[in-house]
Design an enzyme around this catalytic site. Structure first.
Site, mmCIF file in Angstrom:
data_model
loop_
_atom_site.group_PDB
_atom_site.id
_atom_site.type_symbol
_atom_site.label_atom_id
_atom_site.label_comp_id
_atom_site.label_asym_id
_atom_site.label_seq_id
_atom_site.Cartn_x
_atom_site.Cartn_y
_atom_site.Cartn_z
ATOM 1 N N GLY A 268 18.171 88.071 113.693
ATOM 2 C CA GLY A 268 18.812 87.885 112.405
ATOM 3 C C GLY A 268 18.870 86.414 112.057
ATOM 4 O O GLY A 268 18.630 85.549 112.919
ATOM 5 N N GLY B 107 14.245 81.856 116.955
ATOM 6 C CA GLY B 107 14.280 82.324 118.342
ATOM 7 C C GLY B 107 15.309 81.670 119.244
ATOM 8 O O GLY B 107 15.232 81.812 120.464
ATOM 9 N N SER C 200 13.497 79.547 111.198
ATOM 10 C CA SER C 200 13.326 81.003 111.353
ATOM 11 C C SER C 200 11.972 81.460 110.823
ATOM 12 O O SER C 200 11.506 80.971 109.789
ATOM 13 C CB SER C 200 14.438 81.706 110.573
ATOM 14 O OG SER C 200 14.093 83.054 110.366
ATOM 15 N N ASP D 45 11.384 83.945 109.247
ATOM 16 C CA ASP D 45 11.571 84.570 107.937
ATOM 17 C C ASP D 45 11.866 83.550 106.839
ATOM 18 O O ASP D 45 12.249 83.930 105.723
ATOM 19 C CB ASP D 45 12.727 85.581 108.013
ATOM 20 C CG ASP D 45 12.416 86.719 108.981
ATOM 21 O OD1 ASP D 45 11.411 87.404 108.769
ATOM 22 O OD2 ASP D 45 13.175 86.912 109.951
ATOM 23 N N HIS E 46 19.692 87.938 106.811
ATOM 24 C CA HIS E 46 18.752 88.973 107.260
ATOM 25 C C HIS E 46 19.195 89.454 108.643
ATOM 26 O O HIS E 46 19.443 88.640 109.524
ATOM 27 C CB HIS E 46 17.342 88.386 107.334
ATOM 28 C CG HIS E 46 16.335 89.303 107.965
ATOM 29 N ND1 HIS E 46 16.169 90.604 107.576
ATOM 30 C CD2 HIS E 46 15.442 89.093 108.966
ATOM 31 C CE1 HIS E 46 15.206 91.160 108.310
ATOM 32 N NE2 HIS E 46 14.755 90.275 109.166
ATOM 33 N N HIS F 77 18.769 92.941 111.648
ATOM 34 C CA HIS F 77 18.186 94.238 112.008
ATOM 35 C C HIS F 77 19.326 95.151 112.453
ATOM 36 O O HIS F 77 19.252 95.797 113.497
ATOM 37 C CB HIS F 77 17.158 94.078 113.137
ATOM 38 C CG HIS F 77 15.870 93.465 112.715
ATOM 39 N ND1 HIS F 77 14.650 93.892 113.166
ATOM 40 C CD2 HIS F 77 15.598 92.442 111.863
ATOM 41 C CE1 HIS F 77 13.686 93.162 112.631
ATOM 42 N NE2 HIS F 77 14.231 92.263 111.834
ATOM 43 N N ASP G 107 32.537 100.744 95.734
ATOM 44 C CA ASP G 107 33.337 99.520 95.632
ATOM 45 C C ASP G 107 32.444 98.280 95.586
ATOM 46 O O ASP G 107 32.892 97.204 95.192
ATOM 47 C CB ASP G 107 34.286 99.394 96.840
ATOM 48 C CG ASP G 107 35.513 100.290 96.707
ATOM 49 O OD1 ASP G 107 35.869 100.671 95.575
ATOM 50 O OD2 ASP G 107 36.130 100.618 97.747
ATOM 51 N N HIS H 60 11.099 97.706 107.893
ATOM 52 C CA HIS H 60 11.570 96.459 108.451
ATOM 53 C C HIS H 60 13.100 96.538 108.620
ATOM 54 O O HIS H 60 13.560 97.197 109.536
ATOM 55 C CB HIS H 60 11.103 95.303 107.570
ATOM 56 C CG HIS H 60 11.340 93.949 108.135
ATOM 57 N ND1 HIS H 60 10.689 92.834 107.687
ATOM 58 C CD2 HIS H 60 12.175 93.519 109.110
ATOM 59 C CE1 HIS H 60 11.111 91.772 108.379
ATOM 60 N NE2 HIS H 60 12.008 92.172 109.232
ATOM 61 N N TYR I 247 41.337 94.472 91.782
ATOM 62 C CA TYR I 247 41.353 94.425 93.238
ATOM 63 C C TYR I 247 41.416 92.964 93.665
ATOM 64 O O TYR I 247 40.797 92.101 93.056
ATOM 65 C CB TYR I 247 40.090 95.069 93.802
ATOM 66 C CG TYR I 247 40.055 95.087 95.298
ATOM 67 C CD1 TYR I 247 40.600 96.150 96.005
ATOM 68 C CD2 TYR I 247 39.501 94.025 96.016
ATOM 69 C CE1 TYR I 247 40.584 96.172 97.399
ATOM 70 C CE2 TYR I 247 39.487 94.042 97.401
ATOM 71 C CZ TYR I 247 40.023 95.111 98.088
ATOM 72 O OH TYR I 247 40.004 95.117 99.450
#
Lengths: 233, 233, 233, 233
Positions: free
Chosen positions: A28, A46, A74, A76, A95, A97, A120, A171, A229
């Site tokens: 992530g 990593g 990253s 990504d 991001h 998983h 909501d 993914h 709220y």
């Protein structure tokens, strides 16, 4: 130029992900943008969360090029860059998983809006973009991932200010928000809605989606001019 | 007038909810009534549990109007108010979006009584009220939610002193009790029964409900004149 | 007469149950026998684990009568008494409502032996006794529960020294062992086998039971004259 | 000869298994090889993790004979020995009975590659070897288990350097890697992929496997000459 504050914010957002049970190992990443400087801070690739330090965050521009930092960003990163470039109101991207969200992505199915917990936060099913074409995958993959997200929002006529999450088919989830904390929050909301919808359909496979009046009511309680709220800011 | 003791009790009940794994972020609220003063203390709206303090609890009357407190009360306040007004024996109310309970609510199904864990606490299926009519939703929604609960109990001929929990269709669980601690306890019991029933029907889709003699036996072990569970008080 | 050591052992066994995730609130109990004195120590009824002290354990004889202790013993005490009286080799008993084990009990199904994790501990399906007759339920229920367990073992020709666990249909698991620690261990093993079997049948509804040679091999690795698992004692 | 460093490494790897939620009680073992000495260090059999010390690790040669150590080595030792002997590039091996991985093994099914989380680590389904023949089971069982793994890799034409995990049908997962830390990591990855695939097929029973271009792309991001995941070492 100092990037200290976005590096700190990106670091803290990344550290929330394992705490919320949303990532295993390094699966992530979170990033924070500084629009005045045209850059964002993102997790290095990593690096285990326990070894991560704020100063390791990498500074990247909207083309995905590293501006400052000794480590590789990253893998990504280019997906984040595309979203920051085209969606000018977002301040942070996450991001993960996360288990249930990824399970829906692997099934290539939208997460249906089944209850008020979901309503909501958004008025539509959590969209799942189809897997990319072979050309896009073989080309600049992570950049193409960003465009796949943009395209899906355009195709469905969705607003990224109102729907702050998507699944990439096969993914995993991406979420965003005005701030990175909102993006982290959205990742946890997505995971919880993914789990609840999974269970509800296990209990009753043909359970209907939430009806429109309830969708509108719950969304308007939390968003828009008549929301009531939370606290007045 | 001092509301210190109900504010403290409401605070402590609210803090138990994340500890018991029943709420994510701010998805829940607990309240405590003081019938001599005609008010109850409830969690302020949208405040994360980690930032919550006893003094933030809001004091509200049975019409749902704030009597004391600087913050907005929970958006579900009027539902609590309706229940306190009509059900004179309850001392505390809890609302959560606990995962399995909410999954049954989203499926719009009663949680069937499948075993003695359930029968130790109530003799009937955990009722799921249907979603409200569009008129009720568009009107005074949270107040209508309270009346939807009252109506469902009346329609089924249930006693709120014996059945201390309900699911709101497409929404989530509400529980109550003579004390707020009992209401918190009931929320956890509901979630556990919801999970066990989900699993049992996964193992054997047509598994029968618990037979009547076992229902009566287990309920009477814990409740009523001949109960022998727990300590003499 | 001093019961200190069995009270301490029963206390410690009871405290392991919430730690292993096997009980919610007071939904479980463990006991330890002293055969030289013809009594066992058991958890008092309905006392939350966090308030429990070793000195609260109640001393009970094999007819289920309290010999020493100010508190009421667990409501399941007579079931323990019957088992201690008839099965002379057991040193401790544990009863839980652990989630997956209870789900199988609610489905009134044996937990099938699907893999070596199960075969490491017993060579047969984990038996599920049928719910009792109405007469047994309306009579001395907890005592009858003990006899229901004895009867099921007799009917199936099982040895309580080899099969140290059972499900009571519509109720929940009971486990035992030469020591109470073994009984606690067995409760955790039962729960894990219950979960794995649930998942395996979800993946492949007609998956076969483990074949006989593997059952024998794994059981003999851990038990009997040629066992080679663990350390020589 | 000193075996201190492999004993320390084996100890630390074993201790990670309960921390990662991959083992209950003693249901797992990790080992570390020293190829210059032709031995490996492995967990002693049946010792609870909380009592384990680095000096308890047993030193064993590639025939499975104890070279040094007072305790019996893990009952699975001969399986480790066979793999070290035949697969000369592996530095560590891990065996667990992790819940979802074992559930797939019990179902005797490969874990299908359904998403990029899986493809980040291997390009094929996680193989499940069939249960052994009765002759193999009745003979030198643990040694035969090792050969069953070798045979399955040969039959499928898989490389143990690329596919670092397998399920033993009706048993549980084995994983390995250049280092024992990689083997531990692989055990956690296997469990997560096992859970995600279980859920995805629950959501959509006929969901397709991941398409080939995505498999190649994700695997190459992390492995091979053009990989760009992680830091340059």
């Amino acid at each position: 130029m100092s990037y200290k504050s976005i590096k700190r914010a990106a670091y803290e957002a990344n550290m929330q992900l394992p705490e919320l049970g949303l990532v295993l190992f390094t699966f992530g990443n979170a990033s924070v943008v500084d629009r005045s400087k045209g850059v964002f801070a993102i997790k290095p690739s990593g690096v285990p969360y326990k070894d991560l330090r704020a100063k390791d965050m990498v500074i990247v521009d909207f083309e995905g090029k590293t501006v400052k930092g000794k480590m590789r960003p990253s893998s990504d990163t280019k997906t984040h860059a595309v979203l920051y470039k085209h969606w000018e109101d977002i301040g942070g991207i996450v991001h993960t998983h996360s288990t249930y969200g990824t399970a829906w992505a692997q099934a290539q199915k939208d997460i249906p809006i089944m209850g008020t917990t979901h309503a909501d936060h958004l008025t539509v099913d959590i969209p799942c973009a189809p897997p990319m074409s072979d050309e896009m995958i073989k080309g600049n993959y992570e950049r193409a991932t960003g465009f796949q997200i943009l395209k899906e929002f355009e195709k469905r006529g969705l607003s990224y200010q109102e729907v702050e999450m998507i699944l990439l088919g096969n993914h995993a989830p991406f979420t965003w928000g005005k701030t990175v904390n909102k993006a982290v929050y959205n990742s946890a909301v997505l995971e919880e809605c993914a789990k609840m919808a999974y269970l509800s359909l296990g209990i009753r496979p043909l359970a209907p989606r939430l009806k429109e009046t309830l969708i509108q009511k719950h969304y308007e309680r939390k968003h828009g001019p008549d929301s009531y709220y939370g606290q007045v800011e």
